[in-house]
Motif scaffolding. Sequence first.
Motif, PDB file in Angstrom:
ATOM      1  N   ILE A   1       0.824  -1.205   0.000  1.00  0.00           N
ATOM      2  CA  ILE A   1       0.000   0.000   0.000  1.00  0.00           C
ATOM      3  C   ILE A   1       0.862   1.260   0.000  1.00  0.00           C
ATOM      4  O   ILE A   1       0.596   2.215  -0.756  1.00  0.00           O
ATOM      5  N   ILE A   2       1.901   1.282   0.815  1.00  0.00           N
ATOM      6  CA  ILE A   2       2.782   2.454   0.877  1.00  0.00           C
ATOM      7  C   ILE A   2       3.537   2.628  -0.439  1.00  0.00           C
ATOM      8  O   ILE A   2       3.729   3.762  -0.915  1.00  0.00           O
ATOM      9  N   MET A   3       3.960   1.530  -1.050  1.00  0.00           N
ATOM     10  CA  MET A   3       4.641   1.630  -2.342  1.00  0.00           C
ATOM     11  C   MET A   3       3.704   2.223  -3.392  1.00  0.00           C
ATOM     12  O   MET A   3       4.127   3.011  -4.247  1.00  0.00           O
ATOM     13  N   HIS A   4       2.429   1.870  -3.313  1.00  0.00           N
ATOM     14  CA  HIS A   4       1.437   2.441  -4.228  1.00  0.00           C
ATOM     15  C   HIS A   4       1.405   3.968  -4.099  1.00  0.00           C
ATOM     16  O   HIS A   4       1.436   4.695  -5.104  1.00  0.00           O
ATOM     17  N   GLU A   5       1.365   4.468  -2.868  1.00  0.00           N
ATOM     18  CA  GLU A   5       1.332   5.911  -2.647  1.00  0.00           C
ATOM     19  C   GLU A   5       2.644   6.570  -3.078  1.00  0.00           C
ATOM     20  O   GLU A   5       2.650   7.682  -3.620  1.00  0.00           O
ATOM     21  N   LEU A   6       3.753   5.889  -2.854  1.00  0.00           N
ATOM     22  CA  LEU A   6       5.046   6.435  -3.261  1.00  0.00           C
ATOM     23  C   LEU A   6       5.147   6.550  -4.777  1.00  0.00           C
ATOM     24  O   LEU A   6       5.731   7.509  -5.302  1.00  0.00           O
TER      25      LEU A   6
ATOM     26  N   GLU B   1      -7.352   4.763 -14.423  1.00  0.00           N
ATOM     27  CA  GLU B   1      -6.124   4.317 -15.083  1.00  0.00           C
ATOM     28  C   GLU B   1      -4.894   4.690 -14.274  1.00  0.00           C
ATOM     29  O   GLU B   1      -3.892   3.980 -14.273  1.00  0.00           O
ATOM     30  N   ARG B   2      -4.963   5.798 -13.547  1.00  0.00           N
ATOM     31  CA  ARG B   2      -3.846   6.193 -12.681  1.00  0.00           C
ATOM     32  C   ARG B   2      -3.636   5.164 -11.583  1.00  0.00           C
ATOM     33  O   ARG B   2      -2.494   4.790 -11.277  1.00  0.00           O
ATOM     34  N   GLU B   3      -4.729   4.709 -10.977  1.00  0.00           N
ATOM     35  CA  GLU B   3      -4.611   3.699  -9.925  1.00  0.00           C
ATOM     36  C   GLU B   3      -4.075   2.383 -10.487  1.00  0.00           C
ATOM     37  O   GLU B   3      -3.234   1.727  -9.868  1.00  0.00           O
ATOM     38  N   LYS B   4      -4.559   1.998 -11.661  1.00  0.00           N
ATOM     39  CA  LYS B   4      -4.099   0.749 -12.273  1.00  0.00           C
ATOM     40  C   LYS B   4      -2.613   0.829 -12.637  1.00  0.00           C
ATOM     41  O   LYS B   4      -1.879  -0.153 -12.509  1.00  0.00           O
ATOM     42  N   ARG B   5      -2.182   1.999 -13.096  1.00  0.00           N
ATOM     43  CA  ARG B   5      -0.761   2.167 -13.429  1.00  0.00           C
ATOM     44  C   ARG B   5       0.107   1.981 -12.189  1.00  0.00           C
ATOM     45  O   ARG B   5       1.145   1.306 -12.237  1.00  0.00           O
TER      46      ARG B   5
ATOM     47  N   VAL C   1       3.573  -1.474  -8.472  1.00  0.00           N
ATOM     48  CA  VAL C   1       3.720  -2.212  -7.206  1.00  0.00           C
ATOM     49  C   VAL C   1       4.034  -3.670  -7.489  1.00  0.00           C
ATOM     50  O   VAL C   1       4.931  -4.261  -6.872  1.00  0.00           O
ATOM     51  N   LEU C   2       3.312  -4.269  -8.423  1.00  0.00           N
ATOM     52  CA  LEU C   2       3.521  -5.686  -8.733  1.00  0.00           C
ATOM     53  C   LEU C   2       4.870  -5.924  -9.395  1.00  0.00           C
ATOM     54  O   LEU C   2       5.491  -6.959  -9.170  1.00  0.00           O
ATOM     55  N   ARG C   3       5.316  -4.964 -10.195  1.00  0.00           N
ATOM     56  CA  ARG C   3       6.654  -5.105 -10.799  1.00  0.00           C
ATOM     57  C   ARG C   3       7.751  -5.032  -9.741  1.00  0.00           C
ATOM     58  O   ARG C   3       8.871  -5.470  -9.983  1.00  0.00           O
ATOM     59  N   GLY C   4       7.428  -4.457  -8.591  1.00  0.00           N
ATOM     60  CA  GLY C   4       8.388  -4.390  -7.483  1.00  0.00           C
ATOM     61  C   GLY C   4       8.389  -5.648  -6.635  1.00  0.00           C
ATOM     62  O   GLY C   4       8.889  -5.624  -5.513  1.00  0.00           O
TER      63      GLY C   4
ATOM     64  N   SER D   1       5.903  -7.281  -5.209  1.00  0.00           N
ATOM     65  CA  SER D   1       4.914  -7.432  -4.141  1.00  0.00           C
ATOM     66  C   SER D   1       4.015  -8.623  -4.470  1.00  0.00           C
ATOM     67  O   SER D   1       3.716  -8.887  -5.634  1.00  0.00           O
ATOM     68  N   ASP D   2       3.581  -9.316  -3.429  1.00  0.00           N
ATOM     69  CA  ASP D   2       2.718 -10.469  -3.630  1.00  0.00           C
ATOM     70  C   ASP D   2       1.319 -10.003  -4.051  1.00  0.00           C
ATOM     71  O   ASP D   2       0.695  -9.216  -3.328  1.00  0.00           O
ATOM     72  N   PRO D   3       0.809 -10.474  -5.193  1.00  0.00           N
ATOM     73  CA  PRO D   3      -0.511 -10.023  -5.669  1.00  0.00           C
ATOM     74  C   PRO D   3      -1.627 -10.283  -4.673  1.00  0.00           C
ATOM     75  O   PRO D   3      -2.511  -9.440  -4.507  1.00  0.00           O
ATOM     76  N   LEU D   4      -1.599 -11.432  -4.008  1.00  0.00           N
ATOM     77  CA  LEU D   4      -2.661 -11.774  -3.068  1.00  0.00           C
ATOM     78  C   LEU D   4      -2.642 -10.842  -1.859  1.00  0.00           C
ATOM     79  O   LEU D   4      -3.694 -10.369  -1.401  1.00  0.00           O
ATOM     80  N   ASP D   5      -1.455 -10.567  -1.328  1.00  0.00           N
ATOM     81  CA  ASP D   5      -1.337  -9.636  -0.204  1.00  0.00           C
ATOM     82  C   ASP D   5      -1.836  -8.246  -0.599  1.00  0.00           C
ATOM     83  O   ASP D   5      -2.542  -7.577   0.184  1.00  0.00           O
ATOM     84  N   TYR D   6      -1.459  -7.824  -1.786  1.00  0.00           N
ATOM     85  CA  TYR D   6      -1.846  -6.488  -2.252  1.00  0.00           C
ATOM     86  C   TYR D   6      -3.355  -6.398  -2.436  1.00  0.00           C
ATOM     87  O   TYR D   6      -3.997  -5.431  -1.994  1.00  0.00           O
ATOM     88  N   ALA D   7      -3.946  -7.392  -3.065  1.00  0.00           N
ATOM     89  CA  ALA D   7      -5.400  -7.398  -3.280  1.00  0.00           C
ATOM     90  C   ALA D   7      -6.138  -7.424  -1.948  1.00  0.00           C
ATOM     91  O   ALA D   7      -7.148  -6.725  -1.759  1.00  0.00           O
TER      92      ALA D   7
END
Length: 308
Positions: A190-195, A232-236, A241-244, A246-252
């Motif tokens: 979540i924090i990486m998303h905001e960063l 689209e901004r959120e999806k980008r 985040v996923l390219r970094g 991060s586990d998709p399940l944890d993120y979802a």
Amino acid sequence: MEILESSSTWIIALGKTLLNSLWLGLLLLSLLKLLYLGIPQRFAASRYQAAILTLLIFAILTGGLFLLLYTPVHGEAFYAPTEGLDGSSGAMRLYHIISLSYLAGISIFFIKTLAGLGKIRSIRLGAKPLRGSWAKLFEEFKIKAGIKSALEFLESEGAVTPFLTGILKPAIVVPASMLTQLSLNEIESIIMHELYHLKRLDHLVNPIQRLMELLFFFNPAVWILSGMISNEREKRCDDMVLRGNSDPLDYARALLHLSIQQSGPGTLVPAATGSGKGELKNRIERILKPNTMKINYREKTNALLIFL
């Protein structure tokens, strides 16, 4: 009060511009929808850029239309045509009413926007800087995201979802409950998303987007365009985040948890959950099944209908 009289040419030009902006917005929106048919959903960055460009083109064309209808000449103003229906007193009264209604409406929306900004400012002023191990951990996240500029990490009891705020002095505000209710991996995602919002300068683009919503509060095409930009901004940022790793399940799971809690700042600032439950569902599907994001026949049909 002469400036608001029906003979005032800028009022008439404004009324004409507002009326014509409706079909202009719909035309650009339909062209963007058609363009999206050639850009798969997995290319969120390209779709985001296309949506931003469409909104900017709309602003430029609308401003140009106003200048075309209202051109001061030696202290006077010229607008054309002045014959026929456009020049009739009935049409002039209609444009006058449209303009005055618009000025009244924009005043109401301006007050509403100020109230929203005041709420965000209140949350930030009441927040406390993160201390100890959390502060150190968040600084590590910042380095991982490749951000070198100054950034505050704040903890707030009043926030219900993390969000990025501030232009000259940006800060990421996180709910105090998030630090205790989510796992470390979920917090990191979540924090990486905001960063990544900060890294992509979304805190600068977002105010322009809100300004367009304010100026064209009456235009449904602008609201749809703005929603597309936000989505689209959120999806980008999700993709980053996923390219970094991060586990998709944890993120979802983290996004779903925050969505359940959310009723806070809304769209005035870039927030991890974005806006709209339906769009969050689409984002989670992208996160968990990135290779199945294809444009379906319903999207194609809707795009063609809008264009027609």
